[in-house]
Design a protein around this motif. Structure first.
Motif, mmCIF file in Angstrom:
data_model
loop_
_atom_site.group_PDB
_atom_site.id
_atom_site.type_symbol
_atom_site.label_atom_id
_atom_site.label_comp_id
_atom_site.label_asym_id
_atom_site.label_seq_id
_atom_site.Cartn_x
_atom_site.Cartn_y
_atom_site.Cartn_z
ATOM 1 N N UNK A 284 63.130 82.965 64.340
ATOM 2 C CA UNK A 284 62.065 83.953 64.163
ATOM 3 C C UNK A 284 61.882 84.297 62.682
ATOM 4 N N UNK A 285 62.990 84.364 61.945
ATOM 5 C CA UNK A 285 62.905 84.634 60.502
ATOM 6 C C UNK A 285 62.145 83.507 59.799
ATOM 7 N N UNK A 286 62.481 82.269 60.131
ATOM 8 C CA UNK A 286 61.783 81.123 59.532
ATOM 9 C C UNK A 286 60.298 81.148 59.865
ATOM 10 N N UNK A 287 59.984 81.516 61.105
ATOM 11 C CA UNK A 287 58.582 81.567 61.546
ATOM 12 C C UNK A 287 57.787 82.589 60.742
ATOM 13 N N UNK A 288 58.337 83.789 60.558
ATOM 14 C CA UNK A 288 57.567 84.817 59.844
ATOM 15 C C UNK A 288 57.442 84.512 58.351
ATOM 16 N N UNK B 271 54.185 89.623 52.581
ATOM 17 C CA UNK B 271 54.877 90.857 52.971
ATOM 18 C C UNK B 271 55.088 90.831 54.481
ATOM 19 N N UNK B 272 56.315 91.145 54.910
ATOM 20 C CA UNK B 272 56.704 91.098 56.324
ATOM 21 C C UNK B 272 57.185 92.474 56.753
ATOM 22 N N UNK B 273 56.697 92.935 57.904
ATOM 23 C CA UNK B 273 57.194 94.189 58.489
ATOM 24 C C UNK B 273 57.922 93.868 59.789
ATOM 25 N N UNK C 24 51.337 90.764 55.679
ATOM 26 C CA UNK C 24 50.776 89.474 56.094
ATOM 27 C C UNK C 24 51.122 89.153 57.538
ATOM 28 N N UNK C 25 52.274 89.627 57.974
ATOM 29 C CA UNK C 25 52.649 89.471 59.389
ATOM 30 C C UNK C 25 53.537 90.649 59.801
ATOM 31 N N UNK C 26 53.367 91.065 61.040
ATOM 32 C CA UNK C 26 54.243 92.090 61.624
ATOM 33 C C UNK C 26 54.958 91.451 62.814
ATOM 34 N N UNK C 27 56.294 91.516 62.798
ATOM 35 C CA UNK C 27 57.061 91.104 63.971
ATOM 36 C C UNK C 27 57.603 92.377 64.618
ATOM 37 N N UNK C 28 57.380 92.514 65.915
ATOM 38 C CA UNK C 28 57.771 93.748 66.610
ATOM 39 C C UNK C 28 58.470 93.434 67.923
ATOM 40 N N UNK C 29 59.448 94.265 68.235
ATOM 41 C CA UNK C 29 60.200 94.141 69.486
ATOM 42 C C UNK C 29 60.336 95.540 70.078
ATOM 43 N N UNK D 80 54.962 89.221 68.538
ATOM 44 C CA UNK D 80 55.531 90.230 69.444
ATOM 45 C C UNK D 80 56.639 89.600 70.279
ATOM 46 N N UNK D 81 57.769 90.292 70.389
ATOM 47 C CA UNK D 81 58.864 89.844 71.246
ATOM 48 C C UNK D 81 59.082 90.913 72.313
ATOM 49 N N UNK D 82 58.914 90.522 73.557
ATOM 50 C CA UNK D 82 59.115 91.477 74.655
ATOM 51 C C UNK D 82 59.296 90.693 75.952
ATOM 52 N N UNK D 83 59.411 91.400 77.057
ATOM 53 C CA UNK D 83 59.658 90.742 78.335
ATOM 54 C C UNK D 83 58.475 89.907 78.817
ATOM 55 N N UNK D 84 58.786 88.892 79.604
ATOM 56 C CA UNK D 84 57.738 88.046 80.195
ATOM 57 C C UNK D 84 56.819 88.874 81.091
ATOM 58 N N UNK D 85 57.346 89.943 81.658
ATOM 59 C CA UNK D 85 56.555 90.798 82.560
ATOM 60 C C UNK D 85 55.447 91.550 81.816
ATOM 61 N N UNK D 86 55.520 91.554 80.483
ATOM 62 C CA UNK D 86 54.539 92.294 79.682
ATOM 63 C C UNK D 86 53.378 91.420 79.212
ATOM 64 N N UNK D 87 53.295 90.195 79.731
ATOM 65 C CA UNK D 87 52.288 89.239 79.216
ATOM 66 C C UNK D 87 50.864 89.800 79.276
ATOM 67 N N UNK D 88 50.504 90.361 80.417
ATOM 68 C CA UNK D 88 49.142 90.884 80.603
ATOM 69 C C UNK D 88 48.863 92.053 79.648
#
Length: 214
Positions: free
Chosen positions: A66-70, A79-81, A139-144, A170-178
């Motif tokens: 995930x670090x490499x991706x952002x 800039x990364x948040x 430039x990108x926000x990664x959130x969990x 965004x990183x979260x549960x599969x149930x949150x897809x919708x």
């Protein structure tokens, strides 16, 4: 003949004793690692999970991925948040790379050890942010988000939309897809993130841009 007083001393069961020895061994190894490495305050797990705050750190491999991706998504000088994603922040800082800058928005004040890059953040007040945190300045926000609820996602989404120039991971549960699609316009990725401890809920990543996670 000496009196055998030892019989009166309570004995731990073999199972309890083994578990206790394992605990002390792990503790010694952790302390040993801190000493031998000069203790890297940015290594994942240097601050232990607090389950009461719904904290579950990523595995080292996932945090690195995930670090490499952002970094790629942010671009040179980007800039990364990291919003409620401290293990990705730690992995980014481990690199000691001057090609990007990063901040961590986190409720847990233990992360204030990271100095000016730490920003206290409570998703219940999504826009209660320092004045110097300008809108659309990352430039990108990664959130969990810490909880698998629409309320938590919706409020965190407000923060994400305020901070990002456009890109969202965004990183979260599969149930949150919708709900993720509804609140942030993100789509599920093929990459399956893993945690250092197995979680009951299936976990996924979502982006609103063409990422390396597919």
């Amino acid at each position: 003949k000496m009196d055998d007083d030892d019989d009166d001393i309570p004995q731990l069961s073999a199972h309890t004793l083994a578990a206790l020895q394992e605990f002390y061994l792990e503790q010694q190894q952790r302390e040993g690692t801190k000493t031998s490495q000069g203790f890297n305050q940015y290594s994942v797990g240097s601050i232990e999970e607090n389950w009461q705050l719904s904290q579950f750190w990523y595995s080292d491999e996932t945090a690195l991925c995930l670090a490499n991706e952002v970094i790629v998504a942010a671009g040179k000088g980007g800039r990364i948040a990291c919003v409620s994603a401290p293990s990705v922040y730690q992995k980014l800082k481990e690199r000691d790379d001057k090609d990007f800058s990063v901040v961590i928005l986190e409720y847990d004040r233990r992360f204030s050890v990271y100095g000016e890059e730490f920003i206290f953040y409570d998703y219940n007040n999504p826009l209660n942010l320092p004045e110097n945190l300008l809108p659309h300045s990352f430039d990108i926000v990664i959130a969990d988000p810490p909880y698998l609820s629409e309320e938590c996602l919706q409020k965190t989404a407000e923060t994400i939309r305020y901070l990002t120039k456009g890109k969202i991971l965004l990183c979260t549960g599969a149930v949150m897809e919708e709900q993720a699609a509804k609140h942030l316009g993100v789509k599920i990725c093929k990459f399956i993130p893993k945690h250092s401890r197995n979680l009951a809920n299936e976990f996924r990543c979502y982006t609103n841009y063409a990422s390396g996670l597919d």
